[in-house]
Motif scaffolding. Structure first.
Motif, PDB file in Angstrom:
ATOM      1  N   LEU A  59       0.687   6.861  -6.667  1.00 34.13           N
ATOM      2  CA  LEU A  59      -0.484   7.722  -6.870  1.00 34.13           C
ATOM      3  C   LEU A  59      -0.146   9.186  -6.605  1.00 34.13           C
ATOM      4  O   LEU A  59      -0.636  10.069  -7.317  1.00 34.13           O
ATOM      5  CB  LEU A  59      -1.647   7.263  -5.992  1.00 34.13           C
ATOM      6  CG  LEU A  59      -2.290   5.936  -6.382  1.00 34.13           C
ATOM      7  CD1 LEU A  59      -3.354   5.529  -5.361  1.00 34.13           C
ATOM      8  CD2 LEU A  59      -2.889   6.016  -7.777  1.00 34.13           C
ATOM      9  N   VAL A  60       0.686   9.455  -5.606  1.00 33.86           N
ATOM     10  CA  VAL A  60       1.110  10.838  -5.344  1.00 33.86           C
ATOM     11  C   VAL A  60       1.885  11.372  -6.542  1.00 33.86           C
ATOM     12  O   VAL A  60       1.628  12.490  -7.005  1.00 33.86           O
ATOM     13  CB  VAL A  60       1.954  10.925  -4.053  1.00 33.86           C
ATOM     14  CG1 VAL A  60       2.648  12.283  -3.938  1.00 33.86           C
ATOM     15  CG2 VAL A  60       1.094  10.675  -2.828  1.00 33.86           C
TER      16      VAL A  60
ATOM     17  N   MET B 160       5.824   9.049   1.438  1.00 28.71           N
ATOM     18  CA  MET B 160       5.298   7.802   2.012  1.00 28.71           C
ATOM     19  C   MET B 160       6.349   6.995   2.769  1.00 28.71           C
ATOM     20  O   MET B 160       6.035   5.957   3.336  1.00 28.71           O
ATOM     21  CB  MET B 160       4.681   6.939   0.907  1.00 28.71           C
ATOM     22  CG  MET B 160       3.464   7.551   0.248  1.00 28.71           C
ATOM     23  SD  MET B 160       2.165   8.056   1.405  1.00 28.71           S
ATOM     24  CE  MET B 160       1.813   6.521   2.221  1.00 28.71           C
TER      25      MET B 160
ATOM     26  N   ASP C  61       0.822  -1.212   0.000  1.00 20.44           N
ATOM     27  CA  ASP C  61       0.000   0.000   0.000  1.00 20.44           C
ATOM     28  C   ASP C  61       0.859   1.266   0.000  1.00 20.44           C
ATOM     29  O   ASP C  61       0.534   2.241  -0.673  1.00 20.44           O
ATOM     30  CB  ASP C  61      -1.008   0.005   1.139  1.00 20.44           C
ATOM     31  CG  ASP C  61      -0.381  -0.064   2.524  1.00 20.44           C
ATOM     32  OD1 ASP C  61       0.786  -0.484   2.645  1.00 20.44           O
ATOM     33  OD2 ASP C  61      -1.078   0.282   3.496  1.00 20.44           O
TER      34      ASP C  61
ATOM     35  N   TYR D 194       0.509   4.032  -2.852  1.00 21.67           N
ATOM     36  CA  TYR D 194       0.207   5.426  -2.531  1.00 21.67           C
ATOM     37  C   TYR D 194       1.286   6.361  -3.058  1.00 21.67           C
ATOM     38  O   TYR D 194       0.988   7.446  -3.545  1.00 21.67           O
ATOM     39  CB  TYR D 194       0.049   5.627  -1.028  1.00 21.67           C
ATOM     40  CG  TYR D 194      -1.149   4.927  -0.427  1.00 21.67           C
ATOM     41  CD1 TYR D 194      -2.328   4.742  -1.144  1.00 21.67           C
ATOM     42  CD2 TYR D 194      -1.101   4.440   0.862  1.00 21.67           C
ATOM     43  CE1 TYR D 194      -3.414   4.086  -0.593  1.00 21.67           C
ATOM     44  CE2 TYR D 194      -2.184   3.790   1.434  1.00 21.67           C
ATOM     45  CZ  TYR D 194      -3.340   3.621   0.707  1.00 21.67           C
ATOM     46  OH  TYR D 194      -4.415   2.975   1.262  1.00 21.67           O
ATOM     47  N   SER D 195       2.545   5.946  -2.973  1.00 19.95           N
ATOM     48  CA  SER D 195       3.622   6.815  -3.457  1.00 19.95           C
ATOM     49  C   SER D 195       3.509   7.005  -4.973  1.00 19.95           C
ATOM     50  O   SER D 195       3.724   8.111  -5.478  1.00 19.95           O
ATOM     51  CB  SER D 195       4.992   6.276  -3.063  1.00 19.95           C
ATOM     52  OG  SER D 195       5.286   5.064  -3.700  1.00 19.95           O
TER      53      SER D 195
END
Length: 156
Positions: A16-17, A86, A9, A13-14
């Motif tokens: 997606l950022v 992240m 995850d 998330y990284s």
């Protein structure tokens, strides 16, 4: 725990950022071009040029500059912007040091291997013992957890 394989995850998330920041930059650039388009059109008309070429080239340049900076940063520091936020770093599997800009670029291009079979390679860290994508396996890299930037305390 710092130095351990980064959880799936945090890696997701990284990414997606990174994608969200790139999309934001591109949206702001396109809105700027729309706002100044009358000036660009008049300038093109006066010079006999085509303002669409300026729009295309400037957009491509911005995209390549953003991703080039990300590859360079990941290669030198082990982290893209999203990874820094992240607490994830991409390092050499054996030395645990950043992989360098060229290897970072090659690893990023190799992610096509992760994407083609229904994105399975990008999900692979969720069940792989070393939490590696196929691109990580190919380039002998791993994503590890590292300290995140300090958080500003809230006032109550």
């Amino acid at each position: 725990m710092p130095g351990e394989a980064a959880p799936w995850d945090a890696r997701a998330y990284s990414s997606l950022v990174d994608i969200a920041v790139a999309a934001g930059i591109m949206t702001a650039w396109q809105l700027t071009l729309v706002a100044i388009s009358p000036v660009l059109q008049i300038g093109a008309w006066l010079t006999g040029g085509n303002w669409n070429n300026l729009v295309s080239w400037s957009t491509y340049t911005l995209v390549f500059a953003w991703w080039g900076w990300q590859w360079l940063e990941r290669g030198i520091t082990g982290q893209s912007l999203g990874q820094r936020l992240m607490g994830v770093a991409v390092v050499d599997e054996e030395t645990r040091r950043p992989i360098g800009p060229v290897r970072s670029l090659m690893r990023s291009l190799t992610h096509v291997v992760d994407v083609l079979p229904l994105w399975a390679g990008l999900a692979r860290p969720a069940w792989d013992p070393k939490r590696q994508t196929w691109a990580d396996k190919i380039h002998h890299t791993t994503a590890i957890t590292v300290a995140r930037p300090p958080q500003v305390p809230r006032q109550e």
